[in-house]
Design a protein around this motif. Structure first.
Motif, PDB file in Angstrom:
ATOM      1  N   SER A  35       0.846  -1.187   0.000  1.00 51.09           N
ATOM      2  CA  SER A  35       0.000   0.000   0.000  1.00 51.09           C
ATOM      3  C   SER A  35       0.884   1.240   0.000  1.00 51.09           C
ATOM      4  O   SER A  35       1.715   1.423   0.902  1.00 51.09           O
ATOM      5  CB  SER A  35      -0.917   0.010   1.227  1.00 51.09           C
ATOM      6  OG  SER A  35      -1.588   1.245   1.328  1.00 51.09           O
ATOM      7  N   GLN A  36       0.706   2.083  -0.999  1.00 51.95           N
ATOM      8  CA  GLN A  36       1.477   3.318  -1.062  1.00 51.95           C
ATOM      9  C   GLN A  36       1.082   4.268   0.058  1.00 51.95           C
ATOM     10  O   GLN A  36       1.861   5.124   0.469  1.00 51.95           O
ATOM     11  CB  GLN A  36       1.275   3.984  -2.434  1.00 51.95           C
ATOM     12  CG  GLN A  36       2.270   5.084  -2.763  1.00 51.95           C
ATOM     13  CD  GLN A  36       3.693   4.585  -2.818  1.00 51.95           C
ATOM     14  OE1 GLN A  36       3.961   3.505  -3.333  1.00 51.95           O
ATOM     15  NE2 GLN A  36       4.621   5.362  -2.269  1.00 51.95           N
ATOM     16  N   GLU A 150      -9.634   3.117  -6.001  1.00 51.87           N
ATOM     17  CA  GLU A 150      -8.617   4.151  -5.815  1.00 51.87           C
ATOM     18  C   GLU A 150      -9.243   5.536  -5.773  1.00 51.87           C
ATOM     19  O   GLU A 150      -8.815   6.399  -4.998  1.00 51.87           O
ATOM     20  CB  GLU A 150      -7.577   4.070  -6.939  1.00 51.87           C
ATOM     21  CG  GLU A 150      -6.723   2.815  -6.916  1.00 51.87           C
ATOM     22  CD  GLU A 150      -5.858   2.728  -5.678  1.00 51.87           C
ATOM     23  OE1 GLU A 150      -5.401   3.793  -5.193  1.00 51.87           O
ATOM     24  OE2 GLU A 150      -5.652   1.611  -5.173  1.00 51.87           O
ATOM     25  N   LEU A 151     -10.263   5.768  -6.617  1.00 51.05           N
ATOM     26  CA  LEU A 151     -10.954   7.064  -6.609  1.00 51.05           C
ATOM     27  C   LEU A 151     -11.644   7.305  -5.277  1.00 51.05           C
ATOM     28  O   LEU A 151     -11.521   8.394  -4.686  1.00 51.05           O
ATOM     29  CB  LEU A 151     -11.967   7.102  -7.749  1.00 51.05           C
ATOM     30  CG  LEU A 151     -12.861   8.355  -7.812  1.00 51.05           C
ATOM     31  CD1 LEU A 151     -12.014   9.599  -8.022  1.00 51.05           C
ATOM     32  CD2 LEU A 151     -13.910   8.220  -8.921  1.00 51.05           C
ATOM     33  N   VAL A 211      -3.810   1.252   6.879  1.00 50.74           N
ATOM     34  CA  VAL A 211      -3.972  -0.117   7.392  1.00 50.74           C
ATOM     35  C   VAL A 211      -5.140  -0.806   6.679  1.00 50.74           C
ATOM     36  O   VAL A 211      -5.051  -1.967   6.270  1.00 50.74           O
ATOM     37  CB  VAL A 211      -4.203  -0.096   8.916  1.00 50.74           C
ATOM     38  CG1 VAL A 211      -4.582  -1.487   9.416  1.00 50.74           C
ATOM     39  CG2 VAL A 211      -2.959   0.403   9.627  1.00 50.74           C
ATOM     40  N   ILE A 212      -6.245  -0.043   6.508  1.00 51.21           N
ATOM     41  CA  ILE A 212      -7.392  -0.590   5.778  1.00 51.21           C
ATOM     42  C   ILE A 212      -7.014  -0.867   4.328  1.00 51.21           C
ATOM     43  O   ILE A 212      -7.353  -1.909   3.756  1.00 51.21           O
ATOM     44  CB  ILE A 212      -8.583   0.390   5.858  1.00 51.21           C
ATOM     45  CG1 ILE A 212      -8.975   0.622   7.321  1.00 51.21           C
ATOM     46  CG2 ILE A 212      -9.769  -0.126   5.051  1.00 51.21           C
ATOM     47  CD1 ILE A 212     -10.023   1.698   7.509  1.00 51.21           C
ATOM     48  N   ASP A 213      -6.283   0.099   3.736  1.00 54.52           N
ATOM     49  CA  ASP A 213      -5.877  -0.074   2.336  1.00 54.52           C
ATOM     50  C   ASP A 213      -4.923  -1.250   2.173  1.00 54.52           C
ATOM     51  O   ASP A 213      -5.023  -2.008   1.197  1.00 54.52           O
ATOM     52  CB  ASP A 213      -5.201   1.210   1.842  1.00 54.52           C
ATOM     53  CG  ASP A 213      -4.788   1.108   0.386  1.00 54.52           C
ATOM     54  OD1 ASP A 213      -5.658   0.896  -0.470  1.00 54.52           O
ATOM     55  OD2 ASP A 213      -3.570   1.209   0.107  1.00 54.52           O
ATOM     56  N   TYR A 214      -4.010  -1.423   3.122  1.00 57.18           N
ATOM     57  CA  TYR A 214      -3.061  -2.550   3.036  1.00 57.18           C
ATOM     58  C   TYR A 214      -3.805  -3.884   3.116  1.00 57.18           C
ATOM     59  O   TYR A 214      -3.458  -4.842   2.412  1.00 57.18           O
ATOM     60  CB  TYR A 214      -2.029  -2.454   4.150  1.00 57.18           C
ATOM     61  CG  TYR A 214      -1.029  -3.576   4.152  1.00 57.18           C
ATOM     62  CD1 TYR A 214      -0.058  -3.675   3.161  1.00 57.18           C
ATOM     63  CD2 TYR A 214      -1.072  -4.572   5.127  1.00 57.18           C
ATOM     64  CE1 TYR A 214       0.861  -4.711   3.151  1.00 57.18           C
ATOM     65  CE2 TYR A 214      -0.166  -5.624   5.122  1.00 57.18           C
ATOM     66  CZ  TYR A 214       0.797  -5.670   4.126  1.00 57.18           C
ATOM     67  OH  TYR A 214       1.697  -6.718   4.115  1.00 57.18           O
ATOM     68  N   GLN A 217      -5.257  -4.363  -0.222  1.00 53.79           N
ATOM     69  CA  GLN A 217      -4.218  -4.700  -1.199  1.00 53.79           C
ATOM     70  C   GLN A 217      -3.794  -6.161  -1.061  1.00 53.79           C
ATOM     71  O   GLN A 217      -3.549  -6.841  -2.072  1.00 53.79           O
ATOM     72  CB  GLN A 217      -2.998  -3.784  -1.020  1.00 53.79           C
ATOM     73  CG  GLN A 217      -3.253  -2.324  -1.286  1.00 53.79           C
ATOM     74  CD  GLN A 217      -3.630  -2.020  -2.725  1.00 53.79           C
ATOM     75  OE1 GLN A 217      -3.373  -2.821  -3.625  1.00 53.79           O
ATOM     76  NE2 GLN A 217      -4.259  -0.884  -2.950  1.00 53.79           N
ATOM     77  N   ARG A 218      -3.703  -6.658   0.158  1.00 53.87           N
ATOM     78  CA  ARG A 218      -3.362  -8.067   0.365  1.00 53.87           C
ATOM     79  C   ARG A 218      -4.464  -8.972  -0.184  1.00 53.87           C
ATOM     80  O   ARG A 218      -4.182  -9.990  -0.834  1.00 53.87           O
ATOM     81  CB  ARG A 218      -3.137  -8.364   1.842  1.00 53.87           C
ATOM     82  CG  ARG A 218      -1.797  -7.892   2.372  1.00 53.87           C
ATOM     83  CD  ARG A 218      -1.460  -8.580   3.686  1.00 53.87           C
ATOM     84  NE  ARG A 218      -1.283 -10.008   3.478  1.00 53.87           N
ATOM     85  CZ  ARG A 218      -0.143 -10.573   3.098  1.00 53.87           C
ATOM     86  NH1 ARG A 218       0.930  -9.835   2.851  1.00 53.87           N
ATOM     87  NH2 ARG A 218      -0.064 -11.881   2.960  1.00 53.87           N
ATOM     88  N   TYR A 219      -5.708  -8.592   0.074  1.00 57.14           N
ATOM     89  CA  TYR A 219      -6.829  -9.381  -0.456  1.00 57.14           C
ATOM     90  C   TYR A 219      -6.798  -9.386  -1.989  1.00 57.14           C
ATOM     91  O   TYR A 219      -6.956 -10.436  -2.621  1.00 57.14           O
ATOM     92  CB  TYR A 219      -8.147  -8.800   0.059  1.00 57.14           C
ATOM     93  CG  TYR A 219      -9.354  -9.271  -0.724  1.00 57.14           C
ATOM     94  CD1 TYR A 219      -9.889 -10.545  -0.529  1.00 57.14           C
ATOM     95  CD2 TYR A 219      -9.948  -8.428  -1.677  1.00 57.14           C
ATOM     96  CE1 TYR A 219     -10.992 -10.972  -1.262  1.00 57.14           C
ATOM     97  CE2 TYR A 219     -11.049  -8.858  -2.413  1.00 57.14           C
ATOM     98  CZ  TYR A 219     -11.564 -10.118  -2.200  1.00 57.14           C
ATOM     99  OH  TYR A 219     -12.638 -10.553  -2.928  1.00 57.14           O
TER     100      TYR A 219
END
Length: 359
Positions: A35-36, A150-151, A211-214, A217-219
């Motif tokens: 996650s960036q 992403e939007l 943390v939510i985005d990571y 991203q893993r999923y």
């Protein structure tokens, strides 16, 4: 026919978790769960923490540059040499101020990447790929579900950061209106404190979002590297080798070993038989071994071939059913016989040698 097509369809569905080899290959290509936003949040947090530590240092250096401009440089004549000197001196002065910020930014960036994916260096993402400039593929990426996510994420970050910064400014509006009665140092301290407060609060909020985005991203990464049952079978074939090719290689090896074994039979001293199911060719050579050893053995057809070659080369055949069966089970080709067989084999060899002398 329809059942077969259905089975092929389900076998081609990517429903299986990626194998360790698939994960390793994806990692080599630079395809990892990352996650960036984690990088951005950690970077902002540590940079603003640094501002707390070196705030006085930054203030003194920027004030010194400002004072030098309006007390010294303003009196200089504009010449090529003076402009060059101003440029060089202020470049070093600004670099001295920016260096700690750049250093902590580099360390925070490396640390955030290491926390997510560990150490990874690959040039694969930098390679030129024509599908990256394909307008159709580009349009698919723009109007994909991932682009929509992403939007939404970007709008959420803008809303959160905007809300936090506005809330902090609103809570400190009374102090802001009173700045007219403060000196320059008091005003700088207020704006510096407010900026740091907004930065750290925004960084913490972005860290929560990251943390939510990571997790997402893993999923998404796990979903993208899923494999079908056919993929797993193909990978297994590539690792272990095609079973048909392996079978042909083993068959070729057996044929070579068989020819080598058969070529040793003419030099054997005796062939011990069952008489039809087992055949064991024995040789005694003091220069090669201290005891008799097996040069060939086989059952059924192989035993028949051993007997035929032995007869053709005038090698003595001796029937001893228990000994033939025991030697076949207990001694491999090229191995010397065990001590438990010494007496029985010695008696047979003595018998053979006596017959050969008489002949």
């Amino acid at each position: 026919m329809y059942l077969q097509l259905d089975l092929q369809f389900f076998a081609g569905e990517k429903t299986e978790k990626a194998t360790p080899k698939k994960r390793q290959d994806s990692r080599k290509k630079g395809q990892v769960a990352k996650s960036q936003d984690v990088n951005t949040a950690i970077l902002l947090f540590f940079v603003f923490i640094l501002f707390i530590v070196i705030g006085g240092y930054l203030k003194d250096n920027f004030t010194a540059i400002y004072q030098k401009f309006f007390t010294e440089y303003i009196n200089w004549d504009v010449t090529e040499d003076s402009v060059h000197q101003v440029f060089v001196e202020n470049t070093f002065a600004v670099a001295k101020v920016v260096a700690p910020i750049m250093a902590i930014a580099i360390v925070a960036g490396l640390a955030s990447n290491f926390l997510q994916i560990g150490f990874l260096f690959t040039t694969e993402p930098l390679k030129m790929k024509l599908n990256k400039i394909d307008p159709i593929q580009g349009a698919k990426r723009i109007f994909s579900a991932r682009a929509l996510v992403e939007l939404v994420k970007s709008l959420l970050k803008i809303a959160v950061v905007g809300t936090i910064t506005f809330s902090i400014l609103w809570m400190r509006k009374d102090q802001m209106f009173m700045l007219g009665g403060k000196d320059i140092n008091g005003s700088l301290a207020f704006f510096g404190e407010t900026t740091i407060l907004m930065g750290i609060a925004s960084a913490i909020a972005l860290l929560i979002i990251s943390v939510i985005d990571y997790t997402y991203q893993r999923y998404d990464f796990e979903k993208n590297i899923r494999m079908s049952k056919n993929d797993i079978k193909d990978e297994h074939k590539n690792i272990e080798g095609d079973p048909q090719i392996k079978g042909k290689i083993k068959e070729k090896q057996r044929q070579i070993a068989m020819r080598r074994m058969m070529s040793e039979i003419p030099d054997a001293d005796v062939v011990i038989t069952n008489p039809t199911h087992y055949a064991i060719a024995i040789k005694y050579d003091e220069q090669k071994a201290d005891a008799p050893y097996v040069v060939a053995k086989g059952v059924d057809y192989v035993a028949f071939r051993i007997r035929e070659i032995a007869k053709a080369n005038e090698v003595m055949l001796v029937e001893n059913r228990p000994l033939a069966r025991a030697l076949y089970d207990g001694v491999e080709i090229g191995q010397v016989i065990g001590e438990e067989y010494f007496q029985a084999v010695a008696e047979i060899l003595a018998y053979v040698y006596q017959l050969e002398k008489k002949l």
